[in-house]
Write a protein that holds these residues in place. Structure first.
Motif, short mmCIF file in Angstrom:
data_model
loop_
_atom_site.label_atom_id
_atom_site.label_comp_id
_atom_site.label_asym_id
_atom_site.label_seq_id
_atom_site.Cartn_x
_atom_site.Cartn_y
_atom_site.Cartn_z
N SER A 108 27.04 18.51 103.86
CA SER A 108 27.02 17.08 104.15
C SER A 108 28.22 16.70 105.01
N ASP B 153 27.59 13.47 107.52
CA ASP B 153 26.80 12.54 106.73
C ASP B 153 27.70 11.37 106.32
N THR C 127 28.49 12.32 100.81
CA THR C 127 29.31 13.52 100.64
C THR C 127 30.08 13.44 99.32
#
Length: 93
Positions: free
Chosen positions: A51, A56, A61
């Motif tokens: 992530s 992300d 995350t």
């Protein structure tokens, strides 16, 4: 699985991310596997790493990492500060 996350291309990271999400979903379904908190923590850790590499949203995350200590404790790891002090005391004696 044979390459470190840092060596994966973005499409490979996305594929690994989706695969790990599916593995986590299957790991809590007792029809497929026996629940193993330590292995689930390992999967969540790598989901967090992927992530992060995929840029992300920070909230997503963080959520991947947030449950790891609880899973490790349920798996038998003592993460308390008391245990840490006990281990440090043994090393200094």
């Amino acid at each position: 699985m044979s390459k470190p996350i840092s060596a994966l291309s973005d499409p490979e990271c996305l594929q690994a991310y989706e695969l790990i999400k599916q593995l986590i979903d299957l790991s809590v379904n007792e029809e497929y596997t026996q629940l193993d908190y330590i292995q689930t923590a390992r999967l969540k850790y790598h989901l967090g790493e992927l992530s992060y590499k995929l840029n992300d949203e920070w909230e997503n995350t963080i959520l991947h990492y947030k449950g790891i200590p609880h899973l490790l404790e349920k798996g038998g790891f003592d993460l308390s500060l008391h245990k840490w002090i006990e281990l440090v005391s043994l090393r200094t004696k």
